[in-house]
Design a protein around this motif. Structure first.
Motif, PDB file in Angstrom:
ATOM      1  N   MET A   1      -7.495  -1.343  -1.764  1.00 25.66           N
ATOM      2  CA  MET A   1      -6.272  -0.925  -1.224  1.00 25.66           C
ATOM      3  C   MET A   1      -5.496  -2.193  -1.151  1.00 25.66           C
ATOM      4  O   MET A   1      -5.673  -3.435  -1.385  1.00 25.66           O
ATOM      5  N   HIS A   2      -4.162  -1.790  -1.330  1.00 23.15           N
ATOM      6  CA  HIS A   2      -3.119  -2.899  -1.580  1.00 23.15           C
ATOM      7  C   HIS A   2      -2.342  -3.282  -0.330  1.00 23.15           C
ATOM      8  O   HIS A   2      -1.814  -4.264  -0.056  1.00 23.15           O
ATOM      9  N   GLY A   3      -2.468  -2.380   0.698  1.00 20.98           N
ATOM     10  CA  GLY A   3      -1.670  -2.607   1.897  1.00 20.98           C
ATOM     11  C   GLY A   3      -1.821  -1.176   2.911  1.00 20.98           C
ATOM     12  O   GLY A   3      -2.161  -0.228   2.212  1.00 20.98           O
ATOM     13  N   PHE A   4      -1.373  -1.423   3.774  1.00 22.05           N
ATOM     14  CA  PHE A   4      -1.344  -0.227   4.855  1.00 22.05           C
ATOM     15  C   PHE A   4      -0.166  -0.374   5.796  1.00 22.05           C
ATOM     16  O   PHE A   4       0.001  -1.597   5.990  1.00 22.05           O
ATOM     17  N   GLN A   5       0.227   0.672   6.638  1.00 27.20           N
ATOM     18  CA  GLN A   5       1.324   0.700   7.652  1.00 27.20           C
ATOM     19  C   GLN A   5       0.602   1.327   8.777  1.00 27.20           C
ATOM     20  O   GLN A   5      -0.124   2.404   8.587  1.00 27.20           O
ATOM     21  N   ILE A   6       0.970   0.779  10.090  1.00 28.14           N
ATOM     22  CA  ILE A   6       0.548   1.521  11.172  1.00 28.14           C
ATOM     23  C   ILE A   6       1.693   1.910  11.834  1.00 28.14           C
ATOM     24  O   ILE A   6       2.387   1.138  12.101  1.00 28.14           O
ATOM     25  N   TRP A   7       1.819   3.192  12.206  1.00 32.54           N
ATOM     26  CA  TRP A   7       2.974   3.816  12.822  1.00 32.54           C
ATOM     27  C   TRP A   7       2.468   4.192  14.428  1.00 32.54           C
ATOM     28  O   TRP A   7       1.334   4.882  14.317  1.00 32.54           O
ATOM     29  N   VAL A   8       3.148   3.728  15.427  1.00 32.97           N
ATOM     30  CA  VAL A   8       2.492   3.909  16.967  1.00 32.97           C
ATOM     31  C   VAL A   8       3.712   4.467  17.580  1.00 32.97           C
ATOM     32  O   VAL A   8       4.899   4.148  17.512  1.00 32.97           O
ATOM     33  N   ASN A   9       3.258   5.567  18.360  1.00 32.10           N
ATOM     34  CA  ASN A   9       4.128   6.257  19.273  1.00 32.10           C
ATOM     35  C   ASN A   9       4.316   5.588  20.508  1.00 32.10           C
ATOM     36  O   ASN A   9       3.014   5.487  21.250  1.00 32.10           O
ATOM     37  N   LEU A  10       5.318   4.840  20.702  1.00 34.50           N
ATOM     38  CA  LEU A  10       5.364   3.969  21.636  1.00 34.50           C
ATOM     39  C   LEU A  10       5.796   4.633  23.190  1.00 34.50           C
ATOM     40  O   LEU A  10       6.285   5.665  22.963  1.00 34.50           O
TER      41      LEU A  10
END
Length: 74
Positions: free
Chosen positions: A1-10
């Motif tokens: 894995m080269h990277g990842f993103q975390i998207w959060v419902n605020l």
């Protein structure tokens, strides 16, 4: 894995705030081991075994990479 993103419902009161990006290189992700050396954790968000993530979050988030196959160093 080269990277990842975390998207959060605020929560509604801050959901219209500007999106943020925090880059953390792999070598900067805090790690900790259990006292017996049988478990290791990399703390991406939140905290574990006394290690705390370097990212800042608006709400409590726990994101951890555990390895339970580590061998005791004793």
């Amino acid at each position: 894995m080269h990277g990842f993103q975390i998207w959060v419902n605020l929560p509604a009161k801050i959901e219209d705030d500007a999106a943020r990006y925090q880059e953390v290189l792999a070598g900067k992700i805090p790690e900790a081991k259990s006292e017996d050396g049988r478990a290791r954790v990399r703390v991406i968000a939140g905290e574990a075994l006394g290690a705390r993530a370097v990212i800042d979050t608006h709400i409590p988030i726990i994101y951890q990479d555990w390895d339970h196959r580590c061998r005791s160093e004793t």
